[in-house]
Design a protein around this motif. Structure first.
Motif, PDB file in Angstrom:
ATOM      1  N   TYR A 214       0.841  -1.184   0.000  1.00 10.79           N
ATOM      2  CA  TYR A 214       0.000   0.000   0.000  1.00 10.79           C
ATOM      3  C   TYR A 214       0.881   1.240   0.000  1.00 10.79           C
ATOM      4  CZ  TYR A 214      -3.613   3.316   1.481  1.00 10.79           C
ATOM      5  OH  TYR A 214      -4.477   4.361   1.583  1.00 10.79           O
ATOM      6  N   GLY A 215       0.651   2.131  -0.966  1.00 13.89           N
ATOM      7  CA  GLY A 215       1.479   3.311  -1.103  1.00 13.89           C
ATOM      8  C   GLY A 215       2.596   3.113  -2.090  1.00 13.89           C
ATOM      9  N   LYS A 216       2.845   1.876  -2.516  1.00 13.81           N
ATOM     10  CA  LYS A 216       3.915   1.627  -3.474  1.00 13.81           C
ATOM     11  C   LYS A 216       3.357   1.875  -4.867  1.00 13.81           C
ATOM     12  CE  LYS A 216       7.285  -1.844  -4.946  1.00 13.81           C
ATOM     13  NZ  LYS A 216       7.834  -3.191  -4.673  1.00 13.81           N
ATOM     14  N   LEU A 217       3.629   3.047  -5.407  1.00 18.10           N
ATOM     15  CA  LEU A 217       3.139   3.417  -6.725  1.00 18.10           C
ATOM     16  C   LEU A 217       4.103   2.940  -7.800  1.00 18.10           C
ATOM     17  CD1 LEU A 217       1.903   7.075  -6.123  1.00 18.10           C
ATOM     18  CD2 LEU A 217       0.587   4.961  -6.056  1.00 18.10           C
ATOM     19  N   THR A 218       3.539   2.396  -8.867  1.00 17.00           N
ATOM     20  CA  THR A 218       4.319   2.036 -10.051  1.00 17.00           C
ATOM     21  C   THR A 218       3.973   3.025 -11.147  1.00 17.00           C
ATOM     22  OG1 THR A 218       4.294  -0.297  -9.435  1.00 17.00           O
ATOM     23  CG2 THR A 218       4.839   0.232 -11.713  1.00 17.00           C
ATOM     24  N   PHE A 219       4.983   3.718 -11.652  1.00 13.57           N
ATOM     25  CA  PHE A 219       4.770   4.794 -12.612  1.00 13.57           C
ATOM     26  C   PHE A 219       5.064   4.335 -14.039  1.00 13.57           C
ATOM     27  CE2 PHE A 219       4.164   8.786 -10.287  1.00 13.57           C
ATOM     28  CZ  PHE A 219       4.489   8.416  -8.993  1.00 13.57           C
ATOM     29  N   GLY A 220       4.360   4.958 -14.991  1.00 14.02           N
ATOM     30  CA  GLY A 220       4.717   4.833 -16.393  1.00 14.02           C
ATOM     31  C   GLY A 220       5.856   5.791 -16.722  1.00 14.02           C
TER      32      GLY A 220
END
Lengths: 114, 117
Positions: free
Chosen positions: B102-108
């Motif tokens: 939770y909170g671990k964002l994966t970006f493009g």
């Protein structure tokens, strides 16, 4: 409300030297993140803290990178020794514990390793 | 393995027209999606988000559409303004994972939008 503060804004070092970055999150934000953004790519999470504890450091190259958040507020990220491929923008972000998806970013530190 | 992809590095649009930015993802566990906007020399700023229980979320000139079956989302900006010129990042999260995810964002990789006056 003050935003996320980072320093320095720019840093140029030679390979094998060490470097440290500092971050001060938004007041009241218990969760703090360090991201690495290589040119042409999106930010990649390196480490996530909640208060002074590490929540996730699975993508941190622990042989050369270290980070701490001793008092649960400010944080430092260190690279020792630096490699050419560490050239990137290092972004710090913070969020409320109950809204971790909405992260507020600092302006970043641009590191050039020569 | 890039789990979030923005296949268009850049987009150029005339002021007043619609801007459509696209994003594809591969991880079926992602259930919360966000768009961030980034100006030069600044950090990304949150723009709009959508949960997987919805297929559309609107905020003023910005609308995000989610097609779960196609694992595709898009950001529509109508009407586009020169001040919208920036890099737009799509990000995704498994909000129900709890714990460390939770909170671990994966970006493009980002799409550079240029809006011409």
């Amino acid at each position: 409300e003050a935003g996320v503060a980072q320093s320095p804004r720019y840093k140029i070092i030679e390979k094998r030297q060490s470097v440290a970055f500092w971050c001060n999150p938004i007041s009241g934000h218990a969760t703090l993140y360090w991201y690495q953004q290589i040119l042409g790519q999106g930010p990649k999470l390196l480490i996530q803290f909640q208060n002074n504890g590490v929540v996730d450091d699975s993508q941190l190259p622990k042989d050369r990178f270290s980070a701490e958040r001793l008092k649960g507020v400010d944080s430092t990220l260190k690279i020792q020794p630096a490699k050419l491929e560490d050239s990137a923008v290092y972004l710090c972000a913070s969020s409320l514990v109950e809204a971790k998806n909405i992260q507020y970013f600092g302006a970043g530190t641009r590191l050039s390793v020569l | 393995d890039q789990q979030v992809k923005q296949n268009s590095p850049s987009l150029s649009v005339q002021e007043g027209r619609i801007s459509i930015l696209n994003c594809d993802y591969t991880n079926s566990m992602f259930d919360y999606f966000l768009w961030y906007k980034k100006y030069p020399a600044e950090g990304p700023t949150f723009l709009i988000s959508i949960s997987s229980i919805k297929d559309k979320n609107e905020d003023g000139r910005f609308t995000v559409f989610l097609n779960k079956s196609a694992k595709h989302l898009s950001l529509h900006i109508v009407p586009s303004q020169p001040g919208d010129s920036a890099v737009y990042f799509c990000a995704a999260n498994d909000a129900n994972a709890g714990g460390t995810s939770y909170g671990k964002l994966t970006f493009g990789q980002g799409t550079i939008l240029t809006v011409h006056p």
